[in-house]
Each structure stands twice: as C-alpha cells, then as structure tokens.
Design an enzyme around this catalytic site. Structure first.
Site, PDB file in Angstrom:
ATOM      1  N   HIS A  46      -5.757   2.778   1.038  1.00 57.60           N
ATOM      2  CA  HIS A  46      -5.021   3.917   1.598  1.00 57.60           C
ATOM      3  C   HIS A  46      -5.742   4.569   2.784  1.00 57.60           C
ATOM      4  CE1 HIS A  46      -2.974   3.187  -2.051  1.00 57.60           C
ATOM      5  NE2 HIS A  46      -3.681   3.958  -2.833  1.00 57.60           N
ATOM      6  N   ASP A 105       0.905  -1.141   0.000  1.00 65.87           N
ATOM      7  CA  ASP A 105       0.000   0.000   0.000  1.00 65.87           C
ATOM      8  C   ASP A 105       0.944   1.189   0.000  1.00 65.87           C
ATOM      9  OD1 ASP A 105      -1.480   2.263   0.792  1.00 65.87           O
ATOM     10  OD2 ASP A 105      -3.071   0.944   1.491  1.00 65.87           O
ATOM     11  N   HIS A 106       1.070   1.852  -1.141  1.00 64.50           N
ATOM     12  CA  HIS A 106       2.169   2.825  -1.240  1.00 64.50           C
ATOM     13  C   HIS A 106       2.015   3.981  -0.250  1.00 64.50           C
ATOM     14  CE1 HIS A 106      -0.463   5.160  -3.947  1.00 64.50           C
ATOM     15  NE2 HIS A 106       0.325   6.182  -3.708  1.00 64.50           N
TER      16      HIS A 106
HETATM   17  C1  BG6 Z   1      -3.594   4.762  -6.383  1.00 62.25           C
HETATM   18  C2  BG6 Z   1      -4.943   4.852  -7.044  1.00 62.25           C
HETATM   19  O1  BG6 Z   1      -3.558   3.663  -5.510  1.00 62.25           O
HETATM   20  O2  BG6 Z   1      -3.333   5.958  -5.658  1.00 62.25           O
HETATM   21  C3  BG6 Z   1      -5.033   6.076  -7.939  1.00 62.25           C
HETATM   22  O3  BG6 Z   1      -5.181   3.682  -7.822  1.00 62.25           O
HETATM   23  C4  BG6 Z   1      -4.632   7.324  -7.183  1.00 62.25           C
HETATM   24  O4  BG6 Z   1      -6.338   6.210  -8.481  1.00 62.25           O
HETATM   25  C5  BG6 Z   1      -3.299   7.112  -6.459  1.00 62.25           C
HETATM   26  O5  BG6 Z   1      -4.524   8.384  -8.106  1.00 62.25           O
HETATM   27  C6  BG6 Z   1      -3.000   8.287  -5.548  1.00 62.25           C
HETATM   28  O6  BG6 Z   1      -1.698   8.183  -5.061  1.00 62.25           O
HETATM   29  P1  BG6 Z   1      -0.893   9.479  -4.579  1.00 62.25           P
HETATM   30  O7  BG6 Z   1       0.379   8.924  -4.013  1.00 62.25           O
HETATM   31  O8  BG6 Z   1      -0.706  10.328  -5.795  1.00 62.25           O
HETATM   32  O9  BG6 Z   1      -1.764  10.137  -3.559  1.00 62.25           O
END
Ligand code: BG6
Length: 481
Positions: A235, A172-173
C-alpha cells in the site's frame, strides 16, 4: 468483453463476507452488474447453494438496511449466486467445478482467489486441469503474494505458467480507494501543481497509514510478517509511486504502471540503522479503552514489528534530495491515512521587516477516515496593521464528502471487482512493480538483521517509539500528528 461468470475462491471466508459480497451487492443494487453475470462461490465446506445464499444474505444485511433497499433487490442478487465445493488440496475436486462451469467458459470467467497463498499453486493446477484456465479466463490474486522477492517470484512463476500477465490481476486494495485515484486527477488534471511538483518546489513528503486496531486474531498471518511487509511493501509504496511518478501519456494499464515501476526501481537502498525505526506496542489505551500489548495478545515472545517509520529517497532528477517519510503502525492514537506534501518556503519574505512570519504551503491529501484535499496558504489577518502585518495560515479545504454529496462512496473492492469483471487492469499491480517493491523491502530487512535491530517498545495509543519522532526532527521536520 465483461466476464459472464465470477468465480470466488474462499467464498465462505472473512474477506468474502466483509468486503467481496457486500461490494458485489452494492454494485448489483445500482444496476452495475450485467444481467447475465453469475457469481459462483467455492470453498472446502459443502454448504450448497442455499448455504451460500444464506451467508451472503447475512453479509449484505447491513447494506440492505442502510440503503433502505427493498427485498426484491436482495432476491435478484441471491439468484445470481450458486456454490460448488472444491478443496484446493485435492485436485480431483476441481473436476466437479470444471463440469459445473463447462458451458460458461466461452462467456469468460473472472476468478478471484481469496485464499491462503499456500493454496495458490494447487488451485491454479486444479483450474488448469479442469479446463478453467483458457484464454477467456482471468485471475485475481489477493495479498500476500509471498513474503520476500524469492517467494513472490515462485508464486508469480506458478501463476505465469498458466495465466499470462495480461490475464493476471494482482490486488492492492488501496488502489481501489477513491482518494488514491483522485491523486491522479489532482496531479494531472490541473496545471497548478505540476510545475512545482519536484525538488525545486517540494521540501519533503510524508505518508502515514495509522491504525487503531491490534492483531485482531490474525496472529498466524501477521506475526513474522510485520508492518513493513504487511503495509509498506504494497500500500505505502503504491502511494509513494503515485505521488512521485512522471505524467503517464494515457490513463491506461501499461502507461500508468510503466511510470510507477520506474519510481519503484529508483528507490535508494535504505541505510537501515539511520533511516528506519521499528516498534512493537505494549499495553496502553486507545480511544480511552485499555488494550493489551502485542506480546500479551500473541502469548509468546516475538520480534515482529507493529510499527515502522522510514526515510526514503527516490533517486532521480525530479526528487533529488527530497525525503519521503513513511510511517505505519497498529494501535496508534487514531485511524488515519494521509499524504502530506510540504512545499518549500518563498525565497524571500518581503513581510519579515513588518513582523510577519510565513509558513510554507502544505498540501494534505486525506485518504481515510475522511476523504479530503486541503491546501494551506498564507493570508492576511483583517485589520489596520498598526503593530505590524499579521499573516495567518488558512486552509483551502475540499471535503470530498461535501463536494460530491450526491454521489455514493464506494468500498474499494466495488471498483476492483467491476474492473476485474470487465478486464480493466489499470488499478491492479503488475509483476515488475511487485518485484521492485520486494527488492527494496528485502534489503531493508537484511539491513535490520545486519544492524541487529529489534523493535522498540511503544505504548498502545501513542505515535510509535520516540525514535520515530527523532527520525524526522533531526531534519527539522515534524510528523503531521
Ligand atoms: C491490509 C493489511 O492489507 O490492510 C491489514 O493486511 C490492514 O493489516 C489493512 O489493517 C488496512 O486497510 P484499510 O483499508 O483499513 O486501511
């Protein structure tokens, strides 16, 4: 033991180009990849070592320029790279991969699957058949891990047949983001907050992830999936769990994840019609630029939500009666991820007879675009107060960029990749967490179906449908716009 090989599936894909290769290059430039680490790319196309190095060189070009690194750093990085084609839908093609990596198995292999989930099953079978799933191999998986509890279980079962849980790294980045980890430092590295961090001290919590982007050509993936499953299931629920969990005894994979899963299992089933709002953007303007509506981009009718707002509750002692308002959406006015912790008012104001109004303290944890932590406190406005005492809310701001000006900010994937290579799984999501997340999300979707809910229109560049405002306003709460 750090793995000696990183094997990247989907090496020619979008995530590899945008995030993974730049992150690996950033780590290498700082001397953080050990000397013997080989990075092996794989995908269907037969581009060869040179083709892969060329595409990697293009992908890392902006970092090279931005950090003014010299060519030798790039050469050293490219020398780590090699490429072996493999087609996940053709088991036989894994034999060549197995052959190419035969001598590296004992040194440990970290595998990163950045491919469509429909290929996970066959890829894992191929890895097993090629002898690449032994005890010294670990596997990282990118979302989406299913679209509901049942399909996520299927994927997890297929993985578990070959890779035990302690060698499975679910990404989960958001957990790789610096401020998200800082939330733990703030909560558990200071004595200040914890005594108030409960229903007696906190009135409500807001979590917003607002994006300005629209579909970005991801129709195949996003349509049908929607914001609830794309953003909240993973997230946002991870952020909620980190805000709400009890103090883990150690900063270790199981101690932290044990606490998070307890929160996720304590989420009260939502009353979908009363406690959720869904929206879909229509044409509008973002940052002064006209943008088309979701359906215009898609070209067909769809009931997929591009915005969702929820009022959640964690049913335990600590959080009894404290709402957690969550909202996320595409084509909102600004790109901003933040957590707001709204404290309660003082029980009695001694200033009220002197004309001064008090506002309860509020903690703002900005995740992006700026990383900052701000606490609003009441202070007396300087003066002789002949017309009554004047108090004002002033911020105590910690801009992380200034406080740590000499430390380079890293892409979330830098952290996650190095943890994967080293086998450190604290910032990866355990199976029981994912399943608890899906369990709660599935019930919301069933609630929408039962209530016949369809997304309400909102113009691109606004904060979602008016009903999202009403969701908090009827509790006397305003979103932090
Ligand atoms: C991803 C989603 O997991 O997270 C995308 O699939 C979203 O739809 C993205 O744009 C958002 O990541 P960050 O790091 O730009 O907030």
């Amino acid at each position: 033991m750090p793995a000696r090989t990183l094997l990247l599936f989907g090496a020619t894909g979008d995530l590899a180009r945008r995030m993974l290769l730049p992150s690996l290059f950033g780590l290498d430039a700082d001397g953080l990849l050990h000397e013997g680490l080989a990075i092996v790319g794989t995908a269907r196309h037969a581009i060869g070592d040179d083709g892969f190095r060329e595409s990697a060189a293009t992908a890392v070009e902006p970092i090279l320029a931005d950090r003014k690194l010299d060519g030798a750093v790039l050469e050293r990085f490219l020398a780590r790279l090699s490429y072996v084609p493999a087609d996940a839908s053709d088991l036989a093609s894994f034999a060549a991969l197995g052959e190419a990596l035969r001598d590296r198995i004992d040194g440990g292999i970290a595998i990163f699957l950045s491919t469509a989930p429909s290929l996970f099953g066959s890829t894992i079978a191929g890895l097993e058949q090629a002898g690449l799933a032994g005890p010294k191999t670990r596997l990282a998986l990118e979302k989406p891990l299913g679209q509901d509890l049942a399909s996520s279980r299927e994927i997890n079962d297929a993985v578990a047949r070959v890779f035990p849980e302690d060698r499975t790294f679910r990404i989960d980045h958001y957990l790789g983001k610096e401020t998200v980890q800082n939330l733990l430092a703030m909560r558990f590295g200071n004595v200040l907050f914890e005594p108030l961090w409960n229903a007696s001290g906190i009135e409500h919590v807001q979590i917003t992830i607002s994006e300005t982007v629209g579909l970005e050509g991801r129709t195949g993936y996003f349509d049908g999936m929607g914001s609830l499953r794309d953003m909240v299931q993973n997230h946002m629920l991870q952020l909620l769990a980190l805000v709400a969990m009890e103090a883990p005894a150690q900063f270790s994979a199981n101690a932290v994840r044990d606490e998070k899963v307890k929160v996720l299992r304590s989420l009260r089933p939502l009353d979908a019609a009363r406690e959720s709002v869904i929206g879909q953007y229509t044409a509008g303007a973002v940052a002064g630029q006209p943008v088309p509506g979701y359906l215009d981009e898609l070209g067909v009718h769809s009931d997929t939500e591009t915005f969702v707002a929820l009022k959640a509750h964690v049913d335990n002692w600590r959080w009894h009666g404290v709402p957690f308002y969550l909202r996320t959406g595409k084509r909102l006015p600004v790109r901003r991820s933040e957590i707001i912790v709204q404290f309660r008012a003082v029980p009695h104001s001694m200033f009220s007879g002197r004309g001064a109004a008090l506002r309860p303290n509020r903690l703002v944890i900005g995740i992006q675009p700026e990383e900052n932590i701000g606490l609003t406190i009441m202070a007396k406005q300087p003066g002789l107060d002949r017309q009554g005492i004047r108090l004002r809310e002033v911020p105590l701001d910690i801009g992380m960029a200034n406080a740590f000006a000499d430390v380079r900010r890293r892409i979330a994937y830098e952290r996650l990749l190095i943890d994967l290579i080293e086998g450190e799984s604290t910032l990866f999501v355990r199976r029981d967490e994912v399943e608890a997340q899906w369990h709660w999300i599935d019930a919301i979707r069933s609630g929408w179906d039962e209530a016949g809910m369809r997304p309400k229109a909102y113009a691109a560049g606004t904060w979602g449908p008016a009903a999202a405002i009403a969701l908090t306003e009827r509790d006397g709460v305003s979103w932090n716009d």
